[in-house]
Design a protein around this motif. Structure first.
Motif, PDB file in Angstrom:
ATOM      1  N   GLN A 127       6.184   0.822  -1.220  1.00  0.00           N
ATOM      2  CA  GLN A 127       6.697  -0.548  -1.170  1.00  0.00           C
ATOM      3  C   GLN A 127       8.130  -0.511  -0.648  1.00  0.00           C
ATOM      4  O   GLN A 127       8.771   0.549  -0.659  1.00  0.00           O
ATOM      5  CB  GLN A 127       6.629  -1.218  -2.539  1.00  0.00           C
ATOM      6  N   PRO A 128       8.657  -1.641  -0.148  1.00  0.00           N
ATOM      7  CA  PRO A 128       9.977  -1.617   0.505  1.00  0.00           C
ATOM      8  C   PRO A 128      11.099  -1.084  -0.369  1.00  0.00           C
ATOM      9  O   PRO A 128      11.993  -0.394   0.128  1.00  0.00           O
ATOM     10  CB  PRO A 128      10.217  -3.084   0.865  1.00  0.00           C
ATOM     11  N   ASN A 129      11.071  -1.389  -1.651  1.00  0.00           N
ATOM     12  CA  ASN A 129      12.161  -0.958  -2.516  1.00  0.00           C
ATOM     13  C   ASN A 129      12.085   0.520  -2.878  1.00  0.00           C
ATOM     14  O   ASN A 129      12.981   1.027  -3.557  1.00  0.00           O
ATOM     15  CB  ASN A 129      12.198  -1.817  -3.778  1.00  0.00           C
ATOM     16  N   HIS A 130      11.064   1.198  -2.435  1.00  0.00           N
ATOM     17  CA  HIS A 130      10.959   2.639  -2.673  1.00  0.00           C
ATOM     18  C   HIS A 130      11.442   3.461  -1.481  1.00  0.00           C
ATOM     19  O   HIS A 130      11.419   4.692  -1.531  1.00  0.00           O
ATOM     20  CB  HIS A 130       9.525   3.018  -3.054  1.00  0.00           C
ATOM     21  N   PHE A 131      11.865   2.790  -0.410  1.00  0.00           N
ATOM     22  CA  PHE A 131      12.533   3.456   0.708  1.00  0.00           C
ATOM     23  C   PHE A 131      14.021   3.172   0.594  1.00  0.00           C
ATOM     24  O   PHE A 131      14.458   2.027   0.755  1.00  0.00           O
ATOM     25  CB  PHE A 131      12.008   2.959   2.052  1.00  0.00           C
ATOM     26  N   PRO A 151      17.738  13.483  -9.405  1.00  0.00           N
ATOM     27  CA  PRO A 151      18.878  13.225  -8.519  1.00  0.00           C
ATOM     28  C   PRO A 151      18.927  11.772  -8.041  1.00  0.00           C
ATOM     29  O   PRO A 151      17.907  11.181  -7.711  1.00  0.00           O
ATOM     30  CB  PRO A 151      18.627  14.179  -7.348  1.00  0.00           C
ATOM     31  N   TRP A 152      20.119  11.222  -8.040  1.00  0.00           N
ATOM     32  CA  TRP A 152      20.352   9.866  -7.541  1.00  0.00           C
ATOM     33  C   TRP A 152      20.330   9.876  -6.018  1.00  0.00           C
ATOM     34  O   TRP A 152      20.849  10.790  -5.373  1.00  0.00           O
ATOM     35  CB  TRP A 152      21.694   9.357  -8.030  1.00  0.00           C
ATOM     36  N   ARG A 153      19.724   8.858  -5.419  1.00  0.00           N
ATOM     37  CA  ARG A 153      19.685   8.733  -3.962  1.00  0.00           C
ATOM     38  C   ARG A 153      20.537   7.543  -3.537  1.00  0.00           C
ATOM     39  O   ARG A 153      20.247   6.398  -3.879  1.00  0.00           O
ATOM     40  CB  ARG A 153      18.251   8.546  -3.472  1.00  0.00           C
ATOM     41  N   ASP A 154      21.594   7.807  -2.804  1.00  0.00           N
ATOM     42  CA  ASP A 154      22.472   6.747  -2.321  1.00  0.00           C
ATOM     43  C   ASP A 154      21.816   6.008  -1.155  1.00  0.00           C
ATOM     44  O   ASP A 154      21.140   6.622  -0.318  1.00  0.00           O
ATOM     45  CB  ASP A 154      23.802   7.330  -1.837  1.00  0.00           C
ATOM     46  N   GLY A 155      22.055   4.704  -1.096  1.00  0.00           N
ATOM     47  CA  GLY A 155      21.567   3.932   0.031  1.00  0.00           C
ATOM     48  C   GLY A 155      21.151   2.538  -0.364  1.00  0.00           C
ATOM     49  O   GLY A 155      21.430   2.055  -1.467  1.00  0.00           O
ATOM     50  N   GLU A 156      20.467   1.879   0.553  1.00  0.00           N
ATOM     51  CA  GLU A 156      20.030   0.499   0.382  1.00  0.00           C
ATOM     52  C   GLU A 156      18.537   0.422   0.635  1.00  0.00           C
ATOM     53  O   GLU A 156      18.020   1.030   1.574  1.00  0.00           O
ATOM     54  CB  GLU A 156      20.783  -0.407   1.367  1.00  0.00           C
ATOM     55  N   ALA A 157      17.819  -0.318  -0.201  1.00  0.00           N
ATOM     56  CA  ALA A 157      16.375  -0.441  -0.046  1.00  0.00           C
ATOM     57  C   ALA A 157      16.034  -1.154   1.261  1.00  0.00           C
ATOM     58  O   ALA A 157      16.785  -2.005   1.752  1.00  0.00           O
ATOM     59  CB  ALA A 157      15.783  -1.193  -1.226  1.00  0.00           C
ATOM     60  N   LEU A 171       2.712   1.036   3.973  1.00  0.00           N
ATOM     61  CA  LEU A 171       3.917   1.113   4.801  1.00  0.00           C
ATOM     62  C   LEU A 171       3.940  -0.040   5.794  1.00  0.00           C
ATOM     63  O   LEU A 171       4.981  -0.685   5.996  1.00  0.00           O
ATOM     64  CB  LEU A 171       3.979   2.454   5.534  1.00  0.00           C
ATOM     65  N   GLY A 172       2.801  -0.327   6.415  1.00  0.00           N
ATOM     66  CA  GLY A 172       2.730  -1.462   7.334  1.00  0.00           C
ATOM     67  C   GLY A 172       3.050  -2.772   6.631  1.00  0.00           C
ATOM     68  O   GLY A 172       3.816  -3.597   7.142  1.00  0.00           O
ATOM     69  N   ALA A 173       2.486  -2.959   5.434  1.00  0.00           N
ATOM     70  CA  ALA A 173       2.759  -4.181   4.671  1.00  0.00           C
ATOM     71  C   ALA A 173       4.222  -4.252   4.256  1.00  0.00           C
ATOM     72  O   ALA A 173       4.808  -5.345   4.182  1.00  0.00           O
ATOM     73  CB  ALA A 173       1.846  -4.237   3.448  1.00  0.00           C
ATOM     74  N   SER A 174       4.822  -3.093   3.985  1.00  0.00           N
ATOM     75  CA  SER A 174       6.240  -3.048   3.608  1.00  0.00           C
ATOM     76  C   SER A 174       7.132  -3.416   4.783  1.00  0.00           C
ATOM     77  O   SER A 174       8.110  -4.169   4.629  1.00  0.00           O
ATOM     78  CB  SER A 174       6.595  -1.642   3.105  1.00  0.00           C
ATOM     79  N   LEU A 175       6.827  -2.887   5.950  1.00  0.00           N
ATOM     80  CA  LEU A 175       7.599  -3.238   7.142  1.00  0.00           C
ATOM     81  C   LEU A 175       7.438  -4.721   7.470  1.00  0.00           C
ATOM     82  O   LEU A 175       8.400  -5.399   7.842  1.00  0.00           O
ATOM     83  CB  LEU A 175       7.145  -2.379   8.327  1.00  0.00           C
ATOM     84  N   PHE A 176       6.211  -5.221   7.291  1.00  0.00           N
ATOM     85  CA  PHE A 176       5.933  -6.622   7.596  1.00  0.00           C
ATOM     86  C   PHE A 176       6.726  -7.564   6.700  1.00  0.00           C
ATOM     87  O   PHE A 176       7.406  -8.482   7.174  1.00  0.00           O
ATOM     88  CB  PHE A 176       4.430  -6.884   7.469  1.00  0.00           C
ATOM     89  N   ILE A 177       6.663  -7.356   5.393  1.00  0.00           N
ATOM     90  CA  ILE A 177       7.368  -8.266   4.483  1.00  0.00           C
ATOM     91  C   ILE A 177       8.880  -8.128   4.622  1.00  0.00           C
ATOM     92  O   ILE A 177       9.619  -9.107   4.498  1.00  0.00           O
ATOM     93  CB  ILE A 177       6.927  -8.033   3.015  1.00  0.00           C
ATOM     94  N   ALA A 221      15.295   8.230   1.676  1.00  0.00           N
ATOM     95  CA  ALA A 221      14.556   8.851   0.582  1.00  0.00           C
ATOM     96  C   ALA A 221      13.397   7.952   0.169  1.00  0.00           C
ATOM     97  O   ALA A 221      13.540   6.732   0.106  1.00  0.00           O
ATOM     98  CB  ALA A 221      15.473   9.102  -0.605  1.00  0.00           C
ATOM     99  N   LEU A 222      12.265   8.561  -0.114  1.00  0.00           N
ATOM    100  CA  LEU A 222      11.109   7.861  -0.656  1.00  0.00           C
ATOM    101  C   LEU A 222      11.068   8.165  -2.148  1.00  0.00           C
ATOM    102  O   LEU A 222      10.865   9.315  -2.550  1.00  0.00           O
ATOM    103  CB  LEU A 222       9.830   8.330   0.037  1.00  0.00           C
ATOM    104  N   ILE A 223      11.289   7.155  -2.969  1.00  0.00           N
ATOM    105  CA  ILE A 223      11.472   7.374  -4.398  1.00  0.00           C
ATOM    106  C   ILE A 223      10.283   6.838  -5.196  1.00  0.00           C
ATOM    107  O   ILE A 223       9.322   6.330  -4.634  1.00  0.00           O
ATOM    108  CB  ILE A 223      12.775   6.727  -4.894  1.00  0.00           C
ATOM    109  N   ASP A 224      10.369   6.959  -6.514  1.00  0.00           N
ATOM    110  CA  ASP A 224       9.368   6.455  -7.458  1.00  0.00           C
ATOM    111  C   ASP A 224       7.993   7.063  -7.206  1.00  0.00           C
ATOM    112  O   ASP A 224       7.070   6.388  -6.754  1.00  0.00           O
ATOM    113  CB  ASP A 224       9.314   4.924  -7.427  1.00  0.00           C
ATOM    114  N   LEU A 225       7.866   8.326  -7.554  1.00  0.00           N
ATOM    115  CA  LEU A 225       6.625   9.064  -7.302  1.00  0.00           C
ATOM    116  C   LEU A 225       5.768   9.236  -8.555  1.00  0.00           C
ATOM    117  O   LEU A 225       4.967  10.158  -8.644  1.00  0.00           O
ATOM    118  CB  LEU A 225       6.944  10.440  -6.696  1.00  0.00           C
TER     119      LEU A 225
END
Length: 241
Positions: free
Chosen positions: A104-108, A55-61, A169-175, A116-120
């Motif tokens: 990583q940020p682009n997986h949220f 399934p496709w997940r709509d939104g922005e990384a 997750l912390g590193a993703s929020l930071f960057i 959605a949390l993708i790329d599993l």
């Protein structure tokens, strides 16, 4: 791809010169998704490896969403509700007994109604057929926890953990909030040198404005045992709203 039953993402796996396992990644992710979501997921083989339809997940990384926070002269305080939505997506995966392994940020993907949390493809926690399984060799180094980098350097593989997911997750929020990787190393550094820097050097100062900074500091502790759980991160963020 759009069908009569909805919109789907198609993934094709190729064998690369250095990573043959990438050919198996779409099928492995499909097996994981079938254990986690009720929606239709398909997979199979093609001449270069495996393919999947999910399934496709709509939104922005997350990284793109927080671009205004990285304004060089007028940085904005990160959006706490969006940070909470990302933490909640990870906490839901952990509650189900899984580890993501590639946070990583682009997986949220922050959508209109949910994140959605993708790329599993690297996730662990359930049964994976041997035909599409492969050893965990770390993730994108920009978000890798020190203990994961250390294990990869020593043995070539590692065991992904929920604690390492929280660090990522912390590193993703930071960057996403600052534009800076969690540890300093040259842009063109070899992967091994990047990992060695993560093992040897402290993370950058957490200069994220607002109450999110101290929480990220705890998430990125070098000691996995003292990091908050993903559920505790959610509770802390909820208290900030």
């Amino acid at each position: 791809m759009r069908t009569a039953t909805g919109r789907f993402a198609i993934k094709l796996g190729y064998r690369s010169r250095t990573h043959e396992w990438t050919a198996l990644a779409p099928a492995r992710e499909a097996v994981v998704l079938r254990q986690l979501i009720p929606e239709e997921v398909r997979f199979g083989e093609w001449e270069e490896g495996t393919w999947s339809m999910q399934p496709w997940r709509d939104g922005e990384a997350l990284f793109a969403r927080w671009e205004p926070s990285r304004h060089p002269t007028e940085p904005r305080e990160p959006h706490l509700a969006e940070a909470l939505s990302c933490a909640a997506a990870l906490a839901a995966l952990h509650e189900a007994g899984w580890v993501h392994g590639d946070v990583q940020p682009n997986h949220f993907v922050i959508g209109p109604t949910r994140t959605a949390l993708i790329d599993l493809a690297l996730a662990q926690g359930g049964e994976i057929p041997e035909a599409c399984d492969f050893s965990y060799r770390g993730c994108l180094v920009h978000y890798e926890a020190p203990e994961i980098s250390e294990s990869i350097l020593a043995t070539g593989t590692a065991v992904p953990t929920q604690e390492a997911d929280v660090y990522a997750l912390g590193a993703s929020l930071f960057i996403s909030a600052t534009g800076w990787r969690h540890v300093s190393y040259p842009d063109g550094a070899e992967r091994r040198d990047q990992r060695q820097a993560i093992v040897d050097k402290p993370h950058r100062p957490i200069n994220v404005p607002g109450p999110l900074g101290p929480l990220i500091e705890g998430m990125m502790s070098r000691d996995p045992a003292v990091r908050p759980t993903s559920a505790e991160v959610c509770a802390a963020l909820h208290g900030m709203l």
